[in-house]
Design a protein around this motif. Structure first.
Motif, PDB file in Angstrom:
ATOM      1  N   ASP A 100     -55.655  15.351 -28.362  1.00  0.00           N
ATOM      2  CA  ASP A 100     -56.012  13.789 -28.181  1.00  0.00           C
ATOM      3  C   ASP A 100     -54.697  12.986 -28.201  1.00  0.00           C
ATOM      4  O   ASP A 100     -53.529  13.630 -28.827  1.00  0.00           O
ATOM      5  N   TYR A 101     -54.852  11.742 -28.038  1.00  0.00           N
ATOM      6  CA  TYR A 101     -53.855  10.768 -27.885  1.00  0.00           C
ATOM      7  C   TYR A 101     -54.103   9.846 -29.190  1.00  0.00           C
ATOM      8  O   TYR A 101     -55.197   9.297 -29.088  1.00  0.00           O
ATOM      9  N   ILE A 126     -48.332   6.973 -23.069  1.00  0.00           N
ATOM     10  CA  ILE A 126     -49.296   7.606 -23.925  1.00  0.00           C
ATOM     11  C   ILE A 126     -49.070   8.862 -24.580  1.00  0.00           C
ATOM     12  O   ILE A 126     -49.360   9.199 -25.320  1.00  0.00           O
ATOM     13  N   GLN A 127     -47.966   9.782 -23.630  1.00  0.00           N
ATOM     14  CA  GLN A 127     -47.646  10.838 -24.055  1.00  0.00           C
ATOM     15  C   GLN A 127     -46.743  10.704 -25.424  1.00  0.00           C
ATOM     16  O   GLN A 127     -46.553  12.023 -26.092  1.00  0.00           O
ATOM     17  N   ASP A 128     -46.241   9.747 -25.639  1.00  0.00           N
ATOM     18  CA  ASP A 128     -45.265   9.659 -27.042  1.00  0.00           C
ATOM     19  C   ASP A 128     -46.354   9.718 -28.258  1.00  0.00           C
ATOM     20  O   ASP A 128     -45.829   9.660 -29.438  1.00  0.00           O
ATOM     21  N   TYR A 129     -47.565   9.567 -28.099  1.00  0.00           N
ATOM     22  CA  TYR A 129     -48.522   9.630 -29.230  1.00  0.00           C
ATOM     23  C   TYR A 129     -49.562  10.814 -29.346  1.00  0.00           C
ATOM     24  O   TYR A 129     -50.575  10.733 -29.966  1.00  0.00           O
ATOM     25  N   SER A 130     -48.575  11.999 -28.890  1.00  0.00           N
ATOM     26  CA  SER A 130     -49.391  13.167 -28.850  1.00  0.00           C
ATOM     27  C   SER A 130     -48.486  14.166 -29.577  1.00  0.00           C
ATOM     28  O   SER A 130     -47.616  14.435 -28.874  1.00  0.00           O
ATOM     29  N   PHE A 131     -48.885  14.623 -30.689  1.00  0.00           N
ATOM     30  CA  PHE A 131     -47.934  15.488 -31.163  1.00  0.00           C
ATOM     31  C   PHE A 131     -47.815  16.801 -30.387  1.00  0.00           C
ATOM     32  O   PHE A 131     -46.513  17.254 -30.288  1.00  0.00           O
ATOM     33  N   LYS A 424     -61.026   3.283 -12.820  1.00  0.00           N
ATOM     34  CA  LYS A 424     -59.932   2.384 -12.326  1.00  0.00           C
ATOM     35  C   LYS A 424     -60.573   0.844 -12.506  1.00  0.00           C
ATOM     36  O   LYS A 424     -59.717   0.038 -12.719  1.00  0.00           O
ATOM     37  N   SER A 425     -62.131   0.724 -12.622  1.00  0.00           N
ATOM     38  CA  SER A 425     -62.418  -0.641 -12.892  1.00  0.00           C
ATOM     39  C   SER A 425     -62.107  -1.083 -14.323  1.00  0.00           C
ATOM     40  O   SER A 425     -61.989  -2.199 -14.751  1.00  0.00           O
ATOM     41  N   GLN A 426     -62.622  -0.286 -15.493  1.00  0.00           N
ATOM     42  CA  GLN A 426     -62.653  -0.641 -16.779  1.00  0.00           C
ATOM     43  C   GLN A 426     -61.884   0.235 -17.651  1.00  0.00           C
ATOM     44  O   GLN A 426     -61.912  -0.013 -18.925  1.00  0.00           O
ATOM     45  N   GLY A 427     -61.013   1.367 -17.297  1.00  0.00           N
ATOM     46  CA  GLY A 427     -60.660   2.220 -17.920  1.00  0.00           C
ATOM     47  C   GLY A 427     -61.470   3.067 -19.095  1.00  0.00           C
ATOM     48  O   GLY A 427     -60.866   3.451 -19.968  1.00  0.00           O
ATOM     49  N   GLN A 428     -62.672   3.022 -18.745  1.00  0.00           N
ATOM     50  CA  GLN A 428     -63.531   3.859 -19.434  1.00  0.00           C
ATOM     51  C   GLN A 428     -63.721   5.337 -18.684  1.00  0.00           C
ATOM     52  O   GLN A 428     -63.817   5.393 -17.582  1.00  0.00           O
ATOM     53  N   ILE A 429     -63.982   6.206 -19.821  1.00  0.00           N
ATOM     54  CA  ILE A 429     -63.871   7.807 -18.979  1.00  0.00           C
ATOM     55  C   ILE A 429     -65.463   8.110 -19.162  1.00  0.00           C
ATOM     56  O   ILE A 429     -65.807   8.183 -20.260  1.00  0.00           O
ATOM     57  N   VAL A 430     -65.736   8.461 -17.795  1.00  0.00           N
ATOM     58  CA  VAL A 430     -67.272   8.861 -17.866  1.00  0.00           C
ATOM     59  C   VAL A 430     -67.430  10.243 -18.121  1.00  0.00           C
ATOM     60  O   VAL A 430     -66.582  11.013 -17.733  1.00  0.00           O
ATOM     61  N   MET A 431     -68.180  10.814 -19.128  1.00  0.00           N
ATOM     62  CA  MET A 431     -68.722  12.237 -19.368  1.00  0.00           C
ATOM     63  C   MET A 431     -69.811  12.458 -19.251  1.00  0.00           C
ATOM     64  O   MET A 431     -70.723  11.734 -19.703  1.00  0.00           O
ATOM     65  N   GLU A 438     -62.366  17.592 -22.081  1.00  0.00           N
ATOM     66  CA  GLU A 438     -62.727  16.376 -22.899  1.00  0.00           C
ATOM     67  C   GLU A 438     -62.120  15.275 -22.320  1.00  0.00           C
ATOM     68  O   GLU A 438     -61.380  15.087 -21.460  1.00  0.00           O
ATOM     69  N   GLU A 439     -62.434  14.023 -22.880  1.00  0.00           N
ATOM     70  CA  GLU A 439     -62.001  12.796 -22.586  1.00  0.00           C
ATOM     71  C   GLU A 439     -60.421  12.701 -22.395  1.00  0.00           C
ATOM     72  O   GLU A 439     -59.755  12.114 -21.189  1.00  0.00           O
ATOM     73  N   ALA A 440     -59.746  13.407 -23.371  1.00  0.00           N
ATOM     74  CA  ALA A 440     -58.223  13.293 -23.361  1.00  0.00           C
ATOM     75  C   ALA A 440     -57.631  13.988 -22.255  1.00  0.00           C
ATOM     76  O   ALA A 440     -56.717  13.648 -21.726  1.00  0.00           O
ATOM     77  N   SER A 441     -58.577  15.004 -21.583  1.00  0.00           N
ATOM     78  CA  SER A 441     -57.986  15.807 -20.431  1.00  0.00           C
ATOM     79  C   SER A 441     -57.896  14.844 -19.455  1.00  0.00           C
ATOM     80  O   SER A 441     -57.238  14.846 -18.581  1.00  0.00           O
ATOM     81  N   TRP A 442     -59.129  14.154 -19.235  1.00  0.00           N
ATOM     82  CA  TRP A 442     -59.149  13.311 -17.916  1.00  0.00           C
ATOM     83  C   TRP A 442     -58.070  12.073 -18.192  1.00  0.00           C
ATOM     84  O   TRP A 442     -57.752  11.823 -17.064  1.00  0.00           O
ATOM     85  N   LEU A 443     -57.908  11.710 -19.048  1.00  0.00           N
ATOM     86  CA  LEU A 443     -56.986  10.618 -19.693  1.00  0.00           C
ATOM     87  C   LEU A 443     -55.806  10.950 -19.245  1.00  0.00           C
ATOM     88  O   LEU A 443     -54.834  10.525 -18.400  1.00  0.00           O
TER      89      LEU A 443
END
Ligand code: FAD
Length: 503
Positions: A100-101, A126-131, A424-431, A438-443
């Protein structure tokens, strides 16, 4: 009372066959059940399938296999994710971690705060916040912190392993636990006249082996599911452009990376999978755009170490079986279909299919509804993976070759188009249901391909930009200082699980 299954025959001794045997060896421990694996001494295994995803760790654990013993026996290294090179544009890089991020704050996902910062003109990645991303960037490895609420524990890992050694390891494990192993060619299956169920298989030495349930692990051929049961493949080449591969092993140059490299090439992509004793390399490509010789030349001109075997060619049917379970035949591994290996889902799909079979384990009545449910679940899982794979090609901005121009313009599944447009519209990840990623992979993909949503979650607006900046800085600093303490991947292997070098 319906009669229980007493005999299972597995046809095929590749990774799928031996994973199934190992799983059954646990399952039958307290049952009156016999499992036999029949493997051809003449037909080789596919010999690739060396990058995995994290559920391989839990698979081995569930079998009671000691992790260090397994790593040493299979020359394995650790995998924190995949580094994608040249996909978005030439010279672009991004990482897909099993992680996750940042942190979700007040039910608003972390990336919305990052987008809020970006909208305010503050640079943030965002990648700066993933260990896991920070570890990978420095070629380091650490096992996740056992405290699940720690950001240093919020990631998983998988392995790169030698496919032949893994099958060998599982074979020894399974045979020790009572799985019968027959080395012979299966010449054909004998079906019951009335029901069409498989009654037995005939071997080239004349023997006939009967069983109640047959597991087809015979590879692309699909000896039982295809030839005997007549279940065809549903073609997926309209979604997945790559249909061939060339592969070669090389000496390892430098330290093994704690990640797989997936490098976009002119007509596909190249994998680099580091093991302790060698590197696995391959070029997956579309035969519409280049031929075998061009692919082989491109691969050989880009590998780093000295080659240690000859180049192998793979011409694979891209598709999925219309059903993986038909009557008393269950198809696993390549016999059940093949999605290309871009996200290393092959072994994972064997594992999840096995898990479904055990969940809905039949008796001799073979309930049709149970069978239909397993087929439905498996199909849904594949569809979601296809969406994820297609995204990698569709989002490219590369237009330097005909292949990449084709990918930019190719049609995509409606389910994927919906996801993409909502992001693209809302920044929401549809699952959807039955997602493997998981969401983080799509992100990771959206971020890596620079898809910036038009909006971020309005609730992220309630937090002051300065405060977000401060919090992000804190997260990054604490992760970076933990990474500074970590060993390099090579040091970690040397200290904990170095394999013998004379295999
Ligand atoms: P195989 O390895 O082909 O085994 C088939 C078995 O059936 C053999 O033992 C053979 O002897 C036996 N057999 C065949 N016919 C008969 C017969 N008549 N009688 C008796 N036995 C018979 N997956 C991943 O997870 N990660 C990856 O990085 C990855 N990369 C891949 C790259 C490529 C190019 C390809 C093609 C696949 C990749 N995969 C990957 C998928 C992975 O290799 C397979 O899912 C996995 O190896 C399982 O293969 P299998 O056991 O189904 O088939």
């Amino acid at each position: 009372m319906p009669e229980p299954i007493k005999n299972i025959v597995i046809v095929g001794g590749g990774t799928a066959g031996w994973m199934a045997a190992a799983m059954f060896s646990q399952y039958i421990a307290d049952k009156d059940m016999q499992v036999t694996l029949i493997e051809s001494p003449n037909i080789g295994t596919i010999g690739v399938g060396e990058a995995t995803i994290p559920n391989i760790v839990s698979f081995n654990k569930s079998l009671g296999i000691d992790e260090v013993e397994l790593i040493k026996a299979t020359q394995a290294t650790f995998k924190l994710g995949i580094k994608f090179e040249d996909w978005y544009k030439k010279d672009s890089r991004f990482f897909h971690p099993f992680a996750d991020y940042g942190l979700t704050v007040d039910n608003v996902e972390f990336h919305h705060y990052v987008n809020r910062l970006k909208a305010a003109g503050v640079a943030a990645n965002i990648q700066d916040y993933s260990f896991a991303c920070i570890l990978a960037k420095q070629d380091k490895f650490a096992q996740p912190n056992p405290n699940p609420s720690s950001p240093l524990g919020d990631y998983s890992y998988a392995y790169h392993l030698d496919a032949a050694l893994y099958a060998q390891f599982l074979q020894q494990f399974s045979v020790k636990k009572g799985i019968e192993h027959i080395s012979a060619d299966v010449c054909g299956a004998n079906l019951a006249k009335d029901s069409g169920f498989i009654e037995s298989v005939t071997l080239d030495d004349g023997r006939t082996i009967e069983a109640d349930l047959f597991i087809d692990c015979s590879g692309f051929k699909g000896l039982l599911i295809g030839d005997a049961m007549g279940v065809g493949l549903e073609d997926l080449s309209h979604w997945l452009p790559c249909d061939r591969a060339v592969a070669v092993q090389t000496e390892l140059v430098g330290m093994p990376t704690p990640y797989t490299r997936a490098i976009a090439k002119n007509a596909g992509w190249q994998w680099c999978i580091p093991l302790q004793h060698r590197m696995g390399n391959g070029y997956i490509y579309s035969s519409q755009f280049i031929d075998n010789q061009q692919a082989e030349d491109a691969l050989l001109s880009s590998v780093e170490g000295k080659t240690i075997n000859s180049v192998r060619q793979f011409d694979f049917p891209l598709g999925k079986r219309k059903v993986v379970w038909e009557k008393n035949c269950f198809a696993l591994g390549l016999a059940g279909g093949f999605l290309e290996p871009l996200e290393s889902t092959g072994l994972s799909l064997i594992q999840t299919a096995l898990s479904k079979l055990l969940t809905f384990f039949p008796d001799k009545s073979f309930n049709q509804y149970d069978i239909a449910e397993v087929n439905r679940l498996h199909d849904a899982e594949l569809e979601r993976i296809v969406d994820f794979l297609v995204l990698h090609y569709k989002l490219t901005k590369r237009d330097d070759t005909e292949f990449w121009r084709y990918c930019q313009n190719m049609p995509i599944p409606d389910s994927l188009a919906h996801k993409l447009e909502v992001f693209k519209s809302q920044g929401q990840i549809v699952m959807y249901a039955h997602e493997s990623f998981e969401e983080a992979s799509w992100l990771s993909m959206y971020h890596g391909f620079n898809v910036t949503p038009q909006r971020y979650d309005v609730r992220a607006k309630n937090v002051d930009v300065k405060l977000i900046e401060q919090r992000l800085q804190q997260i990054h600093s604490s992760m970076s200082s933990a990474v500074n303490q970590a060993m390099t991947h090579q040091e970690f292997i040397n200290k904990h699980c170095r394999a013998k070098s004379d295999i």
